[in-house]
Design a protein around this motif. Structure first.
Motif, PDB file in Angstrom:
ATOM      1  N   GLY A 113       3.956  16.142  10.293  1.00  0.00           N
ATOM      2  CA  GLY A 113       4.507  14.975   9.617  1.00  0.00           C
ATOM      3  C   GLY A 113       5.392  14.150  10.544  1.00  0.00           C
ATOM      4  N   GLN A 114       6.149  14.832  11.404  1.00  0.00           N
ATOM      5  CA  GLN A 114       6.972  14.127  12.388  1.00  0.00           C
ATOM      6  C   GLN A 114       6.098  13.308  13.328  1.00  0.00           C
ATOM      7  N   SER A 115       4.971  13.879  13.776  1.00  0.00           N
ATOM      8  CA  SER A 115       4.084  13.146  14.681  1.00  0.00           C
ATOM      9  C   SER A 115       3.550  11.877  14.033  1.00  0.00           C
ATOM     10  N   PHE A 116       3.164  11.968  12.766  1.00  0.00           N
ATOM     11  CA  PHE A 116       2.587  10.812  12.093  1.00  0.00           C
ATOM     12  C   PHE A 116       3.613   9.725  11.803  1.00  0.00           C
TER      13      PHE A 116
ATOM     14  N   LEU B 215       3.044   6.384  13.443  1.00  0.00           N
ATOM     15  CA  LEU B 215       2.249   5.381  12.743  1.00  0.00           C
ATOM     16  C   LEU B 215       3.052   4.703  11.647  1.00  0.00           C
ATOM     17  N   ASP B 216       3.873   5.481  10.946  1.00  0.00           N
ATOM     18  CA  ASP B 216       4.682   4.910   9.870  1.00  0.00           C
ATOM     19  C   ASP B 216       5.625   3.838  10.397  1.00  0.00           C
ATOM     20  N   ARG B 217       6.220   4.089  11.566  1.00  0.00           N
ATOM     21  CA  ARG B 217       7.183   3.132  12.108  1.00  0.00           C
ATOM     22  C   ARG B 217       6.525   1.789  12.403  1.00  0.00           C
ATOM     23  N   GLN B 218       5.259   1.809  12.769  1.00  0.00           N
ATOM     24  CA  GLN B 218       4.551   0.567  13.069  1.00  0.00           C
ATOM     25  C   GLN B 218       3.762   0.043  11.871  1.00  0.00           C
TER      26      GLN B 218
ATOM     27  N   PRO C 176      -1.247  16.882  22.108  1.00  0.00           N
ATOM     28  CA  PRO C 176      -2.552  16.208  21.987  1.00  0.00           C
ATOM     29  C   PRO C 176      -2.605  15.219  20.824  1.00  0.00           C
ATOM     30  N   LEU C 177      -2.046  15.612  19.669  1.00  0.00           N
ATOM     31  CA  LEU C 177      -2.045  14.689  18.542  1.00  0.00           C
ATOM     32  C   LEU C 177      -1.209  13.455  18.850  1.00  0.00           C
ATOM     33  N   ASP C 178      -0.057  13.648  19.453  1.00  0.00           N
ATOM     34  CA  ASP C 178       0.796  12.513  19.786  1.00  0.00           C
ATOM     35  C   ASP C 178       0.060  11.537  20.707  1.00  0.00           C
TER      36      ASP C 178
ATOM     37  N   TYR D  81       2.268  20.406   1.702  1.00  0.00           N
ATOM     38  CA  TYR D  81       1.419  19.260   2.079  1.00  0.00           C
ATOM     39  C   TYR D  81       1.767  18.046   1.223  1.00  0.00           C
ATOM     40  N   LEU D  82       1.822  18.215  -0.090  1.00  0.00           N
ATOM     41  CA  LEU D  82       2.083  17.092  -0.988  1.00  0.00           C
ATOM     42  C   LEU D  82       3.480  16.534  -0.769  1.00  0.00           C
ATOM     43  N   ALA D  83       4.433  17.415  -0.478  1.00  0.00           N
ATOM     44  CA  ALA D  83       5.799  16.955  -0.263  1.00  0.00           C
ATOM     45  C   ALA D  83       5.902  16.049   0.963  1.00  0.00           C
ATOM     46  N   THR D  84       5.044  16.295   1.956  1.00  0.00           N
ATOM     47  CA  THR D  84       5.108  15.517   3.196  1.00  0.00           C
ATOM     48  C   THR D  84       4.108  14.374   3.220  1.00  0.00           C
ATOM     49  N   PHE D  85       2.904  14.610   2.706  1.00  0.00           N
ATOM     50  CA  PHE D  85       1.838  13.605   2.810  1.00  0.00           C
ATOM     51  C   PHE D  85       1.396  13.062   1.449  1.00  0.00           C
ATOM     52  N   GLY D  86       2.245  13.202   0.446  1.00  0.00           N
ATOM     53  CA  GLY D  86       1.920  12.661  -0.868  1.00  0.00           C
ATOM     54  C   GLY D  86       2.072  11.151  -0.912  1.00  0.00           C
ATOM     55  N   PRO D  87       1.845  10.551  -2.076  1.00  0.00           N
ATOM     56  CA  PRO D  87       1.875   9.090  -2.202  1.00  0.00           C
ATOM     57  C   PRO D  87       3.174   8.449  -1.754  1.00  0.00           C
ATOM     58  N   GLN D  88       4.296   9.180  -1.891  1.00  0.00           N
ATOM     59  CA  GLN D  88       5.577   8.592  -1.519  1.00  0.00           C
ATOM     60  C   GLN D  88       5.633   8.231  -0.037  1.00  0.00           C
TER      61      GLN D  88
END
Length: 613
Positions: free
Chosen positions: A108-111, A114-117, A70-72, A143-150
């Motif tokens: 994180g893999q699903s998102f 968006l990163d690729r585009q 569903p998220l994808d 969470y921070l390791a995957t969705f942090g500022p980096q």
């Protein structure tokens, strides 16, 4: 409505995003034949744009009980959202159920789609993504390791994060201006609040959407109330920062909304969206916030792209109920006068008058404007002359109908915001009995003999008062030629009608009726019914073959296809009237309303060349 017809309706309504895949089985997708690859290409200048809001997806990423499909699907919808001009996605927290490394890694893999585009989006931590008893000083987490500022180092909108990494902000461009999304942690610390205030202080003129996981909760009727923690957010951040006009949170269900007033006295819209209690953990349902700055509204819809993708024969009744949600908390319109709402922190500069020389484009044969600086309501005297600013001598003088006084035609400080001169004339005419005053070209004006055989453009700014439809003003003229069709040698239709007239119908619509050079009958362009007490720009453009009417720069429907070249000139003189209509060479009523700048050009103009700005 049958399922097939419903899908057709949704596709036509723009609810099936470009590139949406069809499915033959749960979770199995394939791109439609001939579909274009998904790409992130929002239009930053379109006054209509969409911000997508995605609340709690936690049940989709719950150890071994989740499903990313569903998220994808929702992310595909966002990437293919060119029809909606999707410019940004806000996730409201509780991405996962436990915040465990495996769950976080999966979402994180699903998102990464968006990163690729390099698509624009923000995320924030909810109480299920981190230890709920901690604030943003909690240190490192999955969470921070995957969705942090980096993660956002290549994002086109990411502008920074608090030192701890849990609070962030993005700036995106839409409708030709910047908008700021402030994504706050589940529990900001004092340092987090200080950071947020600093961000807002550095962007003092930017409107702000605040996203956080908890701020308000709602009752079953959808009436929202600020929570205990939400009150802290309000007191320490929202109330004193007028830039924040919209807040979005999840956490609680059912969805709801309310409107609060901040310290500046302005509205702050507080919205809750959360569908995790619904079928399939909410199926990554999304809210589409469709901003329309032309209409001063935000139209909100709630849809499930995952269910929209599925083949119709795979949908059961429960699926169909979840495709799109209706009702006042899920499908509604928020009226916002954006200019007024933002005026306290981002006032738009007042439009400045443009000098007459800028309006004298090649081919201009007459240009009249009324910015003499005279006080509002001062009568235009019979001895006054309104000069033709081209210098060609097409000057205007006043004519007063019998039984009318000097107040029938006065100077006014009102004007259309896109008008070159910041002034107009106020006409107070009527019929039964005929009253009013108007302007007429002098007898020596070259315009009186013009036939415009190579084309023309006639423009005017017009405002009709609220009492226009009282039965006393139908067919009053804005700009007419004195002299009938018969005077120009025409015998078709009613030859007593004027050779040319731009008039206002009884339904408050523009009508251009003219005897062309190449016709014995009248050629007519019809506008549409106009809202009253509002300024409009009208343009009549003839390219030597056809005439097109434009209202506020937009062509109207009822433009004739029959060739019409030029304007017949009456042998009796062909003088032009501003603010009057004549029949059989007799003026029996004056215009009722305001007329601003008027320009006549002896060639067709492009829309970009109109006086309208």
């Amino acid at each position: 409505m049958s399922d097939a017809s419903r899908r057709t309706f949704l596709r036509g309504a723009g609810l099936l995003g470009a590139g949406v895949a069809a499915t033959s089985a749960l979770g199995a997708t394939a791109a439609p034949a001939g579909a274009s690859p998904l790409s992130w290409q929002p239009d930053p200048d379109d006054p209509r744009f969409t911000v997508v809001v995605m609340p709690d997806t936690q049940y989709l990423f719950d150890a071994d009980r989740g499903d990313s499909a569903p998220l994808d699907a929702s992310l595909r919808y966002v990437l293919g959202g060119s029809e909606d001009n999707i410019v940004f996605l806000c996730h409201l927290g509780d991405l996962t159920e436990h915040g465990q490394p495996g769950e976080i890694e999966q979402i994180g893999q699903s998102f990464r789609a968006l990163d690729r585009q390099r698509a624009a989006y923000s995320v924030l931590a909810g109480n299920h993504d981190v230890n709920s008893s901690t604030d943003d000083q909690r240190g490192t987490t999955p969470y921070l390791a995957t969705f942090g500022p980096q993660r956002f180092r290549t994002s086109p909108t990411f502008r920074g994060a608090s030192k701890d990494g849990y609070n962030s902000y993005h700036v995106f461009c839409a409708a030709g201006q910047d908008w700021l999304v402030l994504a706050m942690d589940w529990r900001p610390s004092a340092a987090g609040f200080a950071w947020a205030r600093d961000v807002l202080g550095k962007h003092p003129r930017t409107p702000v959407i605040l996203t956080t996981h908890e701020l308000a909760y709602a009752d079953d009727a959808g009436q929202a109330t600020v929570s205990e923690f939400g009150r802290r957010l309000w007191d320490e951040l929202i109330n004193d920062h007028d830039q924040i006009f919209l807040t979005l949170n999840g956490h609680y269900w059912p969805p709801g909304r309310t409107v609060l007033r901040n310290r500046a006295g302005n509205e702050v819209h507080v919205h809750i969206a959360n569908y995790q209690d619904r079928y399939y953990g909410g199926s990554a349902m999304i809210r589409l916030y469709r901003f329309d700055l032309a209409r001063n509204v935000i139209d909100v819809r709630t849809v499930s792209p995952w269910l929209l993708e599925r083949a119709s024969d795979r949908l059961n009744e429960l699926n169909r109920l979840e495709i799109e949600l209706s009702g006042p908390v899920n499908y509604f319109t928020v009226p916002i006068d954006f200019t007024r709402r933002f005026s306290g922190f981002a006032p738009k500069p007042a439009p400045q008058p443009r000098p007459a020389r800028e309006l004298l484009v090649p081919g201009t044969v007459a240009y009249w404007r009324f910015d003499t600086g005279r006080p509002e309501g001062t009568p235009l005297a019979d001895t006054d002359t309104v000069r033709d600013l081209t210098g060609r001598g097409n000057d205007l003088t006043r004519v007063t109908l019998p039984g009318s006084d000097e107040s029938a035609l006065v100077w006014s400080g009102e004007f259309h915001q896109g008008q070159p001169a910041h002034a107009s004339l106020r006409f107070t005419g009527s019929k039964n009995p005929g009253r009013g005053a108007y302007l007429r070209t002098v007898a020596s004006a070259p315009l009186n003999a013009a036939t415009f055989d190579r084309g023309y453009t006639i423009e005017a700014f017009v405002k009709l008062p609220a009492d226009f439809k009282d039965g006393q003003h139908a067919w009053c003229g804005v700009f007419s030629r004195l002299g009938s069709g018969a005077d120009a040698g025409k015998t078709g239709d009613d030859p007593k009608e004027p050779a040319a007239t731009l008039a206002i119908s009884d339904g408050a619509g523009f009508q251009w009726a003219v005897f062309p050079l190449n016709q014995n009958a009248i050629s007519t362009n019809w506008g549409h019914e106009l809202p009253l007490d509002k300024w409009w720009h009208v343009a009549l453009v003839n390219d030597g073959r056809h005439t097109t009417m434009y209202v506020d720069g937009c062509p109207v429907l009822r433009n004739p296809k029959t060739p019409a070249a030029g304007i017949a000139a009456p042998r009796t003189g062909g003088r032009w009237l501003l603010g009057a209509y004549d029949y059989d060479r007799t003026v029996d009523q004056g215009f009722h309303g305001w007329i601003g700048d008027v320009r006549v050009v002896e060639r067709p103009l492009r829309v970009a060349e109109f006086m309208l700005r």
